[in-house]
Design a protein around this motif. Structure first.
Motif, mmCIF file in Angstrom:
data_model
loop_
_atom_site.group_PDB
_atom_site.id
_atom_site.type_symbol
_atom_site.label_atom_id
_atom_site.label_comp_id
_atom_site.label_asym_id
_atom_site.label_seq_id
_atom_site.Cartn_x
_atom_site.Cartn_y
_atom_site.Cartn_z
ATOM 1 N N LYS A 82 0.808 -1.225 0.000
ATOM 2 C CA LYS A 82 0.000 0.000 0.000
ATOM 3 C C LYS A 82 0.841 1.275 0.000
ATOM 4 O O LYS A 82 0.304 2.367 -0.068
ATOM 5 C CB LYS A 82 -0.925 0.000 1.216
ATOM 6 C CG LYS A 82 -1.960 -1.115 1.197
ATOM 7 C CD LYS A 82 -2.871 -1.038 2.409
ATOM 8 C CE LYS A 82 -3.920 -2.133 2.391
ATOM 9 N NZ LYS A 82 -4.805 -2.084 3.568
ATOM 10 N N PRO A 84 3.119 4.332 -1.198
ATOM 11 C CA PRO A 84 3.434 5.041 -2.441
ATOM 12 C C PRO A 84 4.937 4.940 -2.718
ATOM 13 O O PRO A 84 5.726 4.556 -1.843
ATOM 14 C CB PRO A 84 3.009 6.483 -2.141
ATOM 15 C CG PRO A 84 3.132 6.605 -0.664
ATOM 16 C CD PRO A 84 2.778 5.256 -0.109
ATOM 17 N N GLU A 449 -10.263 19.410 0.731
ATOM 18 C CA GLU A 449 -10.384 18.387 -0.318
ATOM 19 C C GLU A 449 -9.166 18.413 -1.250
ATOM 20 O O GLU A 449 -8.693 17.368 -1.692
ATOM 21 C CB GLU A 449 -11.667 18.603 -1.129
ATOM 22 C CG GLU A 449 -12.951 18.368 -0.353
ATOM 23 C CD GLU A 449 -12.985 16.990 0.287
ATOM 24 O OE1 GLU A 449 -13.331 16.909 1.499
ATOM 25 O OE2 GLU A 449 -12.644 16.004 -0.390
ATOM 26 N N LYS A 452 -6.391 16.583 0.573
ATOM 27 C CA LYS A 452 -6.551 15.123 0.512
ATOM 28 C C LYS A 452 -6.046 14.585 -0.821
ATOM 29 O O LYS A 452 -5.362 13.561 -0.874
ATOM 30 C CB LYS A 452 -8.020 14.744 0.712
ATOM 31 C CG LYS A 452 -8.548 14.987 2.121
ATOM 32 C CD LYS A 452 -10.028 14.612 2.195
ATOM 33 C CE LYS A 452 -10.607 14.889 3.569
ATOM 34 N NZ LYS A 452 -12.063 14.585 3.624
ATOM 35 N N SER A 453 -6.383 15.282 -1.899
ATOM 36 C CA SER A 453 -5.932 14.870 -3.232
ATOM 37 C C SER A 453 -4.411 14.957 -3.331
ATOM 38 O O SER A 453 -3.748 14.074 -3.892
ATOM 39 C CB SER A 453 -6.596 15.743 -4.292
ATOM 40 O OG SER A 453 -6.127 15.421 -5.570
ATOM 41 N N TRP A 454 -3.848 16.011 -2.765
ATOM 42 C CA TRP A 454 -2.396 16.240 -2.778
ATOM 43 C C TRP A 454 -1.659 15.129 -2.038
ATOM 44 O O TRP A 454 -0.559 14.735 -2.404
ATOM 45 C CB TRP A 454 -2.115 17.605 -2.159
ATOM 46 C CG TRP A 454 -0.683 18.022 -2.108
ATOM 47 C CD1 TRP A 454 0.056 18.589 -3.106
ATOM 48 C CD2 TRP A 454 0.203 17.933 -0.979
ATOM 49 N NE1 TRP A 454 1.336 18.861 -2.677
ATOM 50 C CE2 TRP A 454 1.461 18.467 -1.370
ATOM 51 C CE3 TRP A 454 0.056 17.466 0.332
ATOM 52 C CZ2 TRP A 454 2.544 18.541 -0.511
ATOM 53 C CZ3 TRP A 454 1.135 17.535 1.188
ATOM 54 C CH2 TRP A 454 2.367 18.058 0.771
ATOM 55 N N ASN A 456 -2.487 12.001 -1.823
ATOM 56 C CA ASN A 456 -2.715 10.661 -2.381
ATOM 57 C C ASN A 456 -1.441 9.910 -2.719
ATOM 58 O O ASN A 456 -1.322 8.726 -2.458
ATOM 59 C CB ASN A 456 -3.597 10.745 -3.632
ATOM 60 C CG ASN A 456 -5.068 10.797 -3.278
ATOM 61 O OD1 ASN A 456 -5.446 10.476 -2.146
ATOM 62 N ND2 ASN A 456 -5.894 11.217 -4.219
ATOM 63 N N ASP A 457 -0.470 10.592 -3.326
ATOM 64 C CA ASP A 457 0.749 9.895 -3.729
ATOM 65 C C ASP A 457 1.921 10.162 -2.791
ATOM 66 O O ASP A 457 3.069 9.867 -3.108
ATOM 67 C CB ASP A 457 1.138 10.268 -5.165
ATOM 68 C CG ASP A 457 1.473 11.736 -5.323
ATOM 69 O OD1 ASP A 457 1.988 12.123 -6.393
ATOM 70 O OD2 ASP A 457 1.209 12.516 -4.377
ATOM 71 N N LYS A 458 1.604 10.758 -1.625
ATOM 72 C CA LYS A 458 2.666 11.076 -0.667
ATOM 73 C C LYS A 458 2.590 10.244 0.610
ATOM 74 O O LYS A 458 3.588 10.078 1.309
ATOM 75 C CB LYS A 458 2.633 12.570 -0.330
ATOM 76 C CG LYS A 458 2.959 13.440 -1.548
ATOM 77 C CD LYS A 458 2.797 14.910 -1.269
ATOM 78 C CE LYS A 458 3.211 15.724 -2.497
ATOM 79 N NZ LYS A 458 2.343 15.430 -3.668
ATOM 80 N N GLY A 461 -2.691 5.090 2.439
ATOM 81 C CA GLY A 461 -4.018 5.396 2.960
ATOM 82 C C GLY A 461 -4.112 5.351 4.474
ATOM 83 O O GLY A 461 -4.754 6.202 5.099
ATOM 84 N N THR A 464 -2.947 8.548 6.159
ATOM 85 C CA THR A 464 -3.571 9.803 5.735
ATOM 86 C C THR A 464 -4.609 10.245 6.770
ATOM 87 O O THR A 464 -5.451 9.454 7.175
ATOM 88 C CB THR A 464 -4.248 9.629 4.367
ATOM 89 O OG1 THR A 464 -3.259 9.209 3.411
ATOM 90 C CG2 THR A 464 -4.882 10.925 3.905
ATOM 91 N N ARG A 466 -7.838 11.451 8.684
ATOM 92 C CA ARG A 466 -9.275 11.283 8.390
ATOM 93 C C ARG A 466 -10.074 12.506 8.832
ATOM 94 O O ARG A 466 -11.157 12.755 8.325
ATOM 95 C CB ARG A 466 -9.796 10.039 9.118
ATOM 96 C CG ARG A 466 -9.099 8.732 8.739
ATOM 97 C CD ARG A 466 -9.780 8.034 7.601
ATOM 98 N NE ARG A 466 -11.099 7.583 7.968
ATOM 99 C CZ ARG A 466 -11.365 6.444 8.609
ATOM 100 N NH1 ARG A 466 -10.365 5.637 8.951
ATOM 101 N NH2 ARG A 466 -12.599 6.091 8.894
#
Length: 497
Positions: A82, A84, A449, A452-454, A456-458, A461, A464, A466
């Motif tokens: 999981k 990145p 939001e 959260k998108s930023w 994603n690859d750093k 899950g 990250t 919540r």
């Protein structure tokens, strides 16, 4: 000779692994792991402790790869499916891995590294049968590096020897009465001791079968249970929570069938995080089993366990396992009185060798007379140990993972609109804790939001946040240090409002 692998030759025809709809015998595992070993060696006599990373699914492929690395004289470095790419690169760089074994599903993830590094990449699908001699690997050699978060932020590589691993396995085999007729269903990730040692290795030591589900799915877990083969199950509290929720949605006749099968199980274990008593009671009603709670860490495998036979106290972790010494110590690491809180200190052959390339951190992890400092505070409550909590607010336990708040903060602070932040664990029935991030923004209209998108690859899950709070400043003490308990209170009050 590595005893775990040597023992496999005594039950060659028994089923060792079930995965992907196939069954694999111990002889097949021995044969394929030898092919893996010879492929890595590529003409060398002995890897002599070279670090070999691998990113493969939880399956027969994993077991064959891990054993192959060990048989070639290497140190196995399992990577998390999981994570990145930056997290994977950190481990590869930190261990100075010479080789990475991968399966095809991770080809696209790892592709950016192919031309960027001198690491040798071996695709498992291309490993073929080979002839050759393998080295005689002494058991005092380093065998495994697992990464764990710590209070310094960056994950540390925990180095265990083959002797450490054997001690971790044998104490559980004895205490939990593993035998060759056991069949365990493994749904946990294989970069933690829970999945690697407690299930896979204990099963393979015993001549038993370890069945893999590549991804947790309540419906598929129950389908596996009702086939009548599985009789041992181990999971983190979050998984039991999800299984209970799914069970409660089923028709009464289906529930009755599931419960009938569960009552035939030999052993059910919960660990890696505190088990809410409400979850324990609900699972007992469904399965007829009082979950066996135990206590361990990456640095020592398991150290304390409720009894296999005997009374299991809810909210307690039990007694020291055979061969493990436990001391509850005060701030000077002196024994506390019964009923008084103290830090759990551990000695034994199960305790790890070192943190990879971190001699100062290794030294600081032990008392001057050799006790490993767990960082967990507990009391003796009668004849059983009860954990009260951690002595550091910077470690979050969520869904069985031990997560460094400082590591997450370091990532968040790289965002252009974040001035400061404080990350904490927020109590949660399902996950044990969920991650909350208090943000001090450079702007008045901070977009959560977009953040959260930023992320994603750093961050994976499970690391990250919540929950988020946007603040003008973080609560601090007179010395200017952020008071994280105050942040926790803000999140808790915000949830209740």
């Amino acid at each position: 000779m590595i005893t775990l692998i040597e023992r496999a030759a005594t039950f060659p025809k028994r089923t060792a692994i079930k995965s992907g709809g196939h069954s694999y015998t111990y002889q097949t595992l021995l044969d394929k792991s030898k092919d893996v070993a010879l492929s890595i060696l590529d003409g060398q006599i002995d890897l002599n402790g070279a670090r070999i990373a691998f990113l493969v699914p939880a399956s027969f492929t994993y077991a064959a790869t891990q054993w192959g690395i060990w048989r070639a004289g290497g140190i196995a470095v399992p990577l998390c499916e999981k994570h990145p790419l930056p997290s994977i690169e950190y481990i590869l760089n930190d261990t100075q891995a010479s080789t990475l074994i991968l399966s095809e599903e991770f080809e696209s993830l790892l592709a950016p590294l192919f031309d960027k590094t001198e690491i040798r990449f071996i695709r498992f699908s291309e490993i073929t049968a080979k002839k050759g001699e393998l080295p005689d690997v002494q058991t005092d050699r380093s065998a495994l590096i697992l990464y764990t978060s710590g209070t310094t932020g960056a994950p540390k590589g925990v180095v265990t020897t083959h002797d450490n691993i054997e001690a971790q396995i044998t104490t559980l085999v004895e205490s939990w009465q593993w035998n060759k007729d056991d069949h365990v269903l493994n749904v946990l990730p294989l970069h933690h001791v829970h999945g690697i040692i407690n299930m896979l290795s204990c099963a393979l030591w015993s001549g038993a079968c370890c069945e893999f589900l590549p991804k947790f799915n309540p419906e598929e877990v129950y389908q596996a249970f009702t086939k009548g083969e599985v009789n041992v199950f181990m999971a983190v509290p979050t998984i039991y929570f999800k299984l209970i929720a799914y069970y409660n949605e089923l028709a009464p006749a289906v529930q009755e069938s599931i419960s009938k099968h569960l009552k035939k199980f030999r052993l059910m274990v919960s660990g890696s995080a505190a088990l809410p008593i409400s979850v324990l009671e609900q699972w007992k009603e469904i399965s007829g089993h009082t979950l066996l709670e135990r206590y361990g860490m990456t640095e020592m495998g398991m150290a304390i366990s409720n009894p296999y036979n005997g009374t299991r106290k809810p909210g307690h972790i039990g007694q020291p396992l055979p061969g493990v010494e436990i001391l509850l110590g005060d701030s000077d690491h002196q024994p506390v009185q019964n009923g008084e809180p103290g830090e759990i200190l551990i000695k034994g052959p199960n305790v790890f060798k070192e943190y990879w390339n971190k001699p100062k951190a290794t030294e600081e992890a032990f008392t001057p007379d050799g006790w490993f400092k767990s960082g967990d505070i507990a009391i003796w409550d009668g004849d059983s140990i009860k954990i009260l909590g951690r002595n550091s607010v910077d470690i979050i336990k969520s869904g069985g993972y031990k997560i460094s708040a400082l590591e997450i903060e370091e990532v968040l602070r790289k965002h252009s609109n974040i001035k400061d932040c404080g990350v904490v664990g927020i109590p949660d029935l399902e996950w044990g804790e969920i991650i909350g991030a208090a943000i001090v923004s450079e702007t008045d209209d901070f977009d959560v939001e977009e953040l959260k998108s930023w992320l994603n690859d750093k961050l994976p899950g499970y690391k990250t946040p919540r929950k988020y709070l946007i603040m003008s400043d973080l609560p601090r003490n007179v010395m200017g240090k952020v008071t994280k308990n105050n942040i926790k209170e803000l999140f808790t009050n915000n949830q209740q409002n």
